[in-house]
Design a protein around this motif. Structure first.
Motif, PDB file in Angstrom:
ATOM      1  N   TRP A 115       8.322  -2.992   3.153  1.00  0.00           N
ATOM      2  CA  TRP A 115       6.997  -3.208   3.772  1.00  0.00           C
ATOM      3  C   TRP A 115       7.073  -1.625   4.621  1.00  0.00           C
ATOM      4  CZ3 TRP A 115       6.391  -2.019   9.222  1.00  0.00           C
ATOM      5  CH2 TRP A 115       5.298  -2.340   9.603  1.00  0.00           C
ATOM      6  N   THR A 116       7.876  -1.019   5.018  1.00  0.00           N
ATOM      7  CA  THR A 116       8.188   0.194   5.890  1.00  0.00           C
ATOM      8  C   THR A 116       7.672   1.006   4.934  1.00  0.00           C
ATOM      9  OG1 THR A 116       9.950  -0.750   7.235  1.00  0.00           O
ATOM     10  CG2 THR A 116       9.769   1.681   7.243  1.00  0.00           C
ATOM     11  N   TYR A 117       8.430   1.303   3.807  1.00  0.00           N
ATOM     12  CA  TYR A 117       8.136   2.263   2.798  1.00  0.00           C
ATOM     13  C   TYR A 117       6.715   2.415   2.433  1.00  0.00           C
ATOM     14  CZ  TYR A 117       8.233   4.881  -1.176  1.00  0.00           C
ATOM     15  OH  TYR A 117       8.073   6.262  -2.363  1.00  0.00           O
ATOM     16  N   THR A 118       6.280   1.030   2.073  1.00  0.00           N
ATOM     17  CA  THR A 118       4.522   1.141   1.813  1.00  0.00           C
ATOM     18  C   THR A 118       3.932   1.482   3.083  1.00  0.00           C
ATOM     19  OG1 THR A 118       4.368  -1.146   2.164  1.00  0.00           O
ATOM     20  CG2 THR A 118       4.950  -0.197  -0.133  1.00  0.00           C
ATOM     21  N   ASP A 119       4.375   1.076   4.085  1.00  0.00           N
ATOM     22  CA  ASP A 119       3.178   1.169   5.483  1.00  0.00           C
ATOM     23  C   ASP A 119       3.520   2.886   5.642  1.00  0.00           C
ATOM     24  OD1 ASP A 119       1.457   0.054   7.604  1.00  0.00           O
ATOM     25  OD2 ASP A 119       3.040   1.091   8.712  1.00  0.00           O
ATOM     26  N   ALA A 120       4.784   3.386   5.509  1.00  0.00           N
ATOM     27  CA  ALA A 120       4.769   4.962   5.918  1.00  0.00           C
ATOM     28  C   ALA A 120       4.177   5.683   4.996  1.00  0.00           C
ATOM     29  CB  ALA A 120       6.377   5.179   5.913  1.00  0.00           C
ATOM     30  N   SER A 131       2.224   7.246   7.902  1.00  0.00           N
ATOM     31  CA  SER A 131       3.000   8.323   8.628  1.00  0.00           C
ATOM     32  C   SER A 131       3.032   9.536   8.102  1.00  0.00           C
ATOM     33  CB  SER A 131       4.457   7.830   8.686  1.00  0.00           C
ATOM     34  OG  SER A 131       5.438   8.538   9.215  1.00  0.00           O
ATOM     35  N   SER A 132       3.274  10.817   8.855  1.00  0.00           N
ATOM     36  CA  SER A 132       3.213  11.874   8.450  1.00  0.00           C
ATOM     37  C   SER A 132       4.573  12.466   7.992  1.00  0.00           C
ATOM     38  CB  SER A 132       2.886  13.012   9.540  1.00  0.00           C
ATOM     39  OG  SER A 132       3.540  13.001  10.584  1.00  0.00           O
ATOM     40  N   HIS A 133       5.807  11.479   8.385  1.00  0.00           N
ATOM     41  CA  HIS A 133       6.975  11.692   8.010  1.00  0.00           C
ATOM     42  C   HIS A 133       7.335  11.167   6.433  1.00  0.00           C
ATOM     43  CE1 HIS A 133       8.108  12.754  11.954  1.00  0.00           C
ATOM     44  NE2 HIS A 133       7.502  11.646  12.253  1.00  0.00           N
ATOM     45  N   PRO A 134       8.220  11.548   5.816  1.00  0.00           N
ATOM     46  CA  PRO A 134       8.348  10.936   4.159  1.00  0.00           C
ATOM     47  C   PRO A 134       8.917   9.736   4.350  1.00  0.00           C
ATOM     48  CG  PRO A 134       9.555  13.039   4.684  1.00  0.00           C
ATOM     49  CD  PRO A 134       9.223  12.774   5.928  1.00  0.00           C
ATOM     50  N   ALA A 135       8.207   8.702   3.467  1.00  0.00           N
ATOM     51  CA  ALA A 135       8.104   7.246   3.551  1.00  0.00           C
ATOM     52  C   ALA A 135       9.832   6.910   3.178  1.00  0.00           C
ATOM     53  CB  ALA A 135       7.234   6.772   2.615  1.00  0.00           C
ATOM     54  N   PHE A 136      10.468   7.654   2.391  1.00  0.00           N
ATOM     55  CA  PHE A 136      11.959   7.412   1.853  1.00  0.00           C
ATOM     56  C   PHE A 136      12.677   7.426   2.961  1.00  0.00           C
ATOM     57  CE2 PHE A 136      11.821  11.928   0.969  1.00  0.00           C
ATOM     58  CZ  PHE A 136      13.107  12.289   1.353  1.00  0.00           C
ATOM     59  N   LEU A 137      12.536   8.428   4.034  1.00  0.00           N
ATOM     60  CA  LEU A 137      13.543   8.632   4.920  1.00  0.00           C
ATOM     61  C   LEU A 137      13.384   7.599   6.022  1.00  0.00           C
ATOM     62  CD1 LEU A 137      13.096  12.225   6.025  1.00  0.00           C
ATOM     63  CD2 LEU A 137      14.749  11.193   4.911  1.00  0.00           C
ATOM     64  N   TRP A 138      11.994   6.749   6.268  1.00  0.00           N
ATOM     65  CA  TRP A 138      11.871   5.668   7.083  1.00  0.00           C
ATOM     66  C   TRP A 138      12.527   4.384   6.392  1.00  0.00           C
ATOM     67  CZ3 TRP A 138      11.707   5.914  11.946  1.00  0.00           C
ATOM     68  CH2 TRP A 138      10.896   6.670  12.656  1.00  0.00           C
ATOM     69  N   ALA A 139      12.535   4.546   5.137  1.00  0.00           N
ATOM     70  CA  ALA A 139      13.107   3.320   4.531  1.00  0.00           C
ATOM     71  C   ALA A 139      14.700   3.472   4.344  1.00  0.00           C
ATOM     72  CB  ALA A 139      12.935   3.307   2.689  1.00  0.00           C
ATOM     73  N   ILE A 140      14.974   4.400   4.438  1.00  0.00           N
ATOM     74  CA  ILE A 140      16.679   4.787   4.526  1.00  0.00           C
ATOM     75  C   ILE A 140      17.204   4.157   5.811  1.00  0.00           C
ATOM     76  CG2 ILE A 140      18.486   6.529   4.473  1.00  0.00           C
ATOM     77  CD1 ILE A 140      17.125   7.920   2.305  1.00  0.00           C
TER      78      ILE A 140
END
Length: 80
Positions: A32-37, A41-50
């Motif tokens: 959910w975090t990856y797809t929402d980011a 989000s202006s930040h890379p989605a994979f960083l939030w997933a990590i």
């Protein structure tokens, strides 16, 4: 003696089920975090997933508070 073994294995099965539920919840939060980011989000989605992978609940709170840049439809001053 055999009755004790049955009780012990039943408890382990219950704990295994709980562990699988927590694992499924963590994977769901990461997805959910990856797809929402990707869209909010202006930040890379994979960083939030990590971040959410290494600290699931703290990472989710940080993402919701800090990572979401854009307001969705119906939010903000014009959507009140």
């Amino acid at each position: 003696m055999p009755f004790d073994i049955v009780l012990q294995s039943g408890g382990a099965g219950f704990l295994g089920l709980i562990a699988l539920l927590f694992l499924a919840l963590q994977i769901g939060i990461i997805i959910w975090t990856y797809t929402d980011a990707q869209s909010n989000s202006s930040h890379p989605a994979f960083l939030w997933a990590i971040v959410v992978f290494f600290a699931p609940f703290l990472g989710l709170v940080l993402y919701v508070l800090l990572g979401r840049d854009r307001m969705g439809p119906g939010r903000g001053p014009s959507g009140i």
